[in-house]
Design a protein around this motif. Structure first.
Motif, PDB file in Angstrom:
ATOM      1  N   THR A   1       0.751  -1.236  -0.044  1.00 34.91           N
ATOM      2  CA  THR A   1       0.051  -0.023  -0.201  1.00 34.91           C
ATOM      3  C   THR A   1       0.875   1.232  -0.063  1.00 34.91           C
ATOM      4  O   THR A   1       1.977   1.436   0.468  1.00 34.91           O
ATOM      5  CB  THR A   1      -1.060  -0.017   1.159  1.00 34.91           C
ATOM      6  OG1 THR A   1       0.032  -0.004   2.415  1.00 34.91           O
ATOM      7  CG2 THR A   1      -1.841  -1.097   1.245  1.00 34.91           C
TER       8      THR A   1
ATOM      9  N   ALA B   1      -9.760   2.974  -1.862  1.00 34.58           N
ATOM     10  CA  ALA B   1      -8.794   2.257  -2.585  1.00 34.58           C
ATOM     11  C   ALA B   1      -7.285   2.138  -1.806  1.00 34.58           C
ATOM     12  O   ALA B   1      -6.799   1.271  -1.786  1.00 34.58           O
ATOM     13  CB  ALA B   1      -8.523   2.751  -3.914  1.00 34.58           C
TER      14      ALA B   1
ATOM     15  N   ASP C   1      -7.164  -0.801   0.368  1.00 40.25           N
ATOM     16  CA  ASP C   1      -7.449  -2.246  -0.502  1.00 40.25           C
ATOM     17  C   ASP C   1      -6.448  -3.193  -0.051  1.00 40.25           C
ATOM     18  O   ASP C   1      -6.939  -4.511   0.165  1.00 40.25           O
ATOM     19  CB  ASP C   1      -6.960  -2.147  -2.053  1.00 40.25           C
ATOM     20  CG  ASP C   1      -8.285  -1.304  -2.577  1.00 40.25           C
ATOM     21  OD1 ASP C   1      -9.339  -1.591  -2.269  1.00 40.25           O
ATOM     22  OD2 ASP C   1      -7.837  -1.152  -3.892  1.00 40.25           O
ATOM     23  N   ASN C   2      -5.111  -3.322   0.316  1.00 43.16           N
ATOM     24  CA  ASN C   2      -4.449  -4.386   0.838  1.00 43.16           C
ATOM     25  C   ASN C   2      -4.070  -4.493   2.334  1.00 43.16           C
ATOM     26  O   ASN C   2      -3.372  -4.919   2.830  1.00 43.16           O
ATOM     27  CB  ASN C   2      -3.085  -3.934   0.010  1.00 43.16           C
ATOM     28  CG  ASN C   2      -3.104  -3.966  -1.420  1.00 43.16           C
ATOM     29  OD1 ASN C   2      -3.627  -5.133  -2.016  1.00 43.16           O
ATOM     30  ND2 ASN C   2      -2.515  -3.171  -2.256  1.00 43.16           N
TER      31      ASN C   2
ATOM     32  N   ARG D   1     -14.617  -0.642   2.085  1.00 40.95           N
ATOM     33  CA  ARG D   1     -13.769  -1.517   1.190  1.00 40.95           C
ATOM     34  C   ARG D   1     -14.193  -2.874   0.934  1.00 40.95           C
ATOM     35  O   ARG D   1     -14.249  -3.629  -0.166  1.00 40.95           O
ATOM     36  CB  ARG D   1     -12.349  -1.785   1.746  1.00 40.95           C
ATOM     37  CG  ARG D   1     -11.536  -2.711   1.024  1.00 40.95           C
ATOM     38  CD  ARG D   1     -10.206  -2.885   1.811  1.00 40.95           C
ATOM     39  NE  ARG D   1     -10.482  -3.842   2.925  1.00 40.95           N
ATOM     40  CZ  ARG D   1      -9.589  -4.377   3.713  1.00 40.95           C
ATOM     41  NH1 ARG D   1      -8.496  -3.971   3.535  1.00 40.95           N
ATOM     42  NH2 ARG D   1      -9.928  -5.348   4.626  1.00 40.95           N
TER      43      ARG D   1
ATOM     44  N   PRO E   1     -15.915  -3.657  -7.162  1.00 44.32           N
ATOM     45  CA  PRO E   1     -14.813  -3.319  -7.626  1.00 44.32           C
ATOM     46  C   PRO E   1     -14.741  -2.237  -8.773  1.00 44.32           C
ATOM     47  O   PRO E   1     -15.947  -2.466  -9.501  1.00 44.32           O
ATOM     48  CB  PRO E   1     -14.012  -4.687  -8.244  1.00 44.32           C
ATOM     49  CG  PRO E   1     -15.249  -5.700  -8.009  1.00 44.32           C
ATOM     50  CD  PRO E   1     -16.203  -5.233  -7.128  1.00 44.32           C
TER      51      PRO E   1
END
Length: 620
Positions: free
Chosen positions: A13, A403, A406-407, A499, A504
């Motif tokens: 990220t 976004a 996201d990770n 999230r 998506p």
């Protein structure tokens, strides 16, 4: 084979604030915080042992609460051998893990035996020195050790180096540190004798608020205080930084004369600070109005003056710095208890009076900008497909914010010591995450122990944000002004939940695994002009990257190539087109974000990748 100590952990990220430069500069404040944290980092993990020694001293020595001649025999060996050895081991371990700790402890034994005073300062020198030297030895020698001789070389290297350092400590470092310690002790006693010790709080209180509190207490005052207490039975130095009076007075002033969130949170902060001993809780209140430095300075000077006049002192350092710990560390003396309580009370009163004047004269309007409810409503509309009231621009902006998460798969709170304020903040957010039904780890740590892990979200206080960027440059980072009550916690939970619920983006949905594989292949095949090969290692530690480097040197030599092969920390990589950096596929993406000119070769097996043959053939 060499024992691996750690591979490269790259982050997936980007920072929530901005992309981090390859080599961020450190400010003077950040350097001071880092050095102070290093000093306190040798003491803080062992604070339980210091408390145990203090309790044994207060309870079992002649004149204690329950004198016992047998148990009193524990006091001298603990302060002479146990505590310095633990500090020396921890100092070496910070630098080079368990191996560094062992060499640091051996080196520390030399200064212990070579002196007649508790050798805490010597331990804080020899421990890290031992760890540093064995680390440098390993960096230079381990890549060249023939297979099968690793254990022999490593064990004898640690033993021989430890022996040499112990001898040097006995004959040189021990006497030098002993003279220096006695000189500092005499200087402190001279300051106390002329009643100038309270002036130390003019510097201590501001330094505390700048998160140098652990460095001052555990790194400086505690070693000097223990030496004084070993002779006099108590020391006022244990009270200079832990005194809860200044913070109590400040928070009381906010409870009566503060505004908005600061006023609402101050009463609960009082309980945490005064009884829990977490002084970091009041630091943001001072930072929001810098003139309040005068309030805590007034409290600190008043408290120390009272302690000095009445002869107050403690047996050992109180940790945490709560009123409970302070009373437990007191010698068995009614007059000492009275002096302690009076000093804390007067310190709180002085801080309260000055802070109240400042707050009442402050005409700044209270402005709170918390758009959480609006954001929540908007995310709900997006989830339900109702975009009639939300413009496409707002939707795109919301997607961009989400976004960033996201990770994210782990949240770590980082403070200076990793025990107080960060634990409190982690507990608060952990509860919010659990109630939101999100399965995610929320923990806390000392900022010195922070690692640049994949999927990491780091939450830290504003004053420590720069150091967090240095320790975890690729992590997503969020800074708050107050661990106890920050609206950003709700924003974190909202974005994590969004999230998991948002659809998506179409472009991302169309991206297939085959396309990703093709992208990796393109990166791997771009090898023209390569002159050097670099493996990345975590924090410059010897590990898998070092082993891979050694094996690659043999392959390059056998292939008849004239290439320089080395292993480096991520901050030392040269961003050049002739540099081929070999990393795992997980690390390749973010490496290209951080460095724009290097060539990246991604492989799952750094040691024996089947792709190396094709790579070397391409380089010929």
């Amino acid at each position: 084979m060499l024992k691996g100590k750690g591979d490269l952990d790259m982050q997936n990220t980007i920072s929530a604030d901005k992309k981090v430069e390859a080599k961020p500069k450190k400010s003077v404040k950040a350097r001071m915080q880092k050095f102070g944290s290093f000093l306190s980092g040798m003491v803080m993990p062992n604070i339980g042992a210091f408390i145990a020694w203090g309790l044994i001293t207060a309870i079992f020595i002649p004149g204690g609460w329950f004198p016992n001649a047998g148990l009193a025999k524990l006091v001298t060996p603990m302060v002479t051998y146990l505590l310095p050895l633990m500090i020396g081991y921890t100092g070496g371990e910070i630098v080079d893990g368990h191996r560094g700790g062992v060499v640091g402890a051996i080196a520390t034994m030399g200064v212990i035996v070579g002196t007649t005073i508790p050798m805490f300062i010597g331990a804080m020198v020899m421990g890290p020195l031992g760890g540093y030297l064995i680390k440098k030895w390993d960096d230079a020698v381990q890549p060249h050790i023939h297979q099968g001789f690793e254990m022999l070389v490593n064990n004898f290297a640690a033993g021989i180096l430890g022996m040499i350092l112990a001898i040097l400590g006995f004959f040189i470092m021990g006497p030098v540190v002993s003279v220096a310690s006695e000189a500092m002790g005499h200087a402190v006693n001279a300051i106390i004798a002329v009643h100038l010790l309270p002036l130390a709080n003019v510097f201590i209180e501001p330094a505390k608020v700048l998160f140098l509190n652990n460095a001052i207490n555990q790194g400086i005052l505690t070693p000097l205080g223990i030496q004084a207490a070993a002779h006099a039975g108590k020391s006022i130095l244990f009270l200079l930084e832990p005194d809860p009076g200044p913070g109590l007075g400040l928070l009381l002033a906010f409870s009566f004369f503060g505004k908005g969130t600061a006023k609402a949170s101050a009463p609960s902060a009082i309980i945490i600070q005064f009884f829990g001993g977490i002084h970091e809780i009041y630091f943001p209140y001072v930072l929001m109005k810098p003139s309040l430095f005068l309030a805590v300075i007034a409290g600190g000077v008043t408290g120390t003056t009272t302690f000095s006049i009445l002869g107050a002192g403690l047996k050992a350092t109180p940790s945490p710095g709560s009123i409970i710990s302070i009373l437990l560390m007191s010698p068995k003396s009614i007059t000492n208890y009275i002096a302690l309580l009076l000093g804390v009370t007067l310190a709180a009163a002085a801080s309260f009076i000055v802070a109240s004047i400042i707050l009442r004269r402050d005409k700044t309007p209270d402005i709170e900008t918390d758009d959480l409810e609006a954001a929540t409503a908007q995310m709900k509309q997006m989830k339900n497909g109702d975009v009639s009231e939300a413009t496409q621009e707002n939707i795109d902006n919301a997607r961009n914010v989400v976004a960033n998460y996201d990770n994210v798969n782990k949240i770590i709170f980082a403070c200076d010591a990793g025990m107080g304020s960060s634990a409190m903040g982690a507990s608060l957010l952990r509860d919010k995450v659990k109630k939101a039904g999100i399965d995610m780890s929320v923990t806390n740590t000392a900022i010195n122990n922070l690692k640049d892990e994949p999927g990491l979200l780091v939450v830290t206080q504003d004053e420590l944000a720069e150091r967090a960027a240095q320790k975890a440059p690729n992590a997503m980072r969020i800074s708050v002004d107050n661990f106890l009550s920050s609206p950003k916690y709700d924003s974190i939970v909202l974005n994590l939940k969004a999230r998991d619920q948002m659809d998506p983006e179409p472009v991302k949905a169309q991206e297939t695994s085959e396309q990703k594989k093709d992208q990796v292949k393109k990166v791997q095949m771009d090898l023209a002009g390569v002159k050097e090969i670099t493996f990345l290692r975590d924090d410059d530690k010897v590990g898998t990257a070092t082993m891979a480097t050694s094996l690659m040197k043999d392959r390059v030599k056998k292939a008849g190539l004239n290439l320089d092969v080395k292993s480096l920390g991520i901050d030392k990589v040269e961003d050049s087109a002739d540099n081929l950096v070999i990393v795992t596929p997980e690390a390749a993406k973010n490496l290209k974000i951080r460095y724009t000119n290097i060539k990246v070769f991604a492989t799952k097996d750094l040691l024996n990748s089947p792709d190396y043959t094709g790579m070397l053939n391409t380089l010929k």
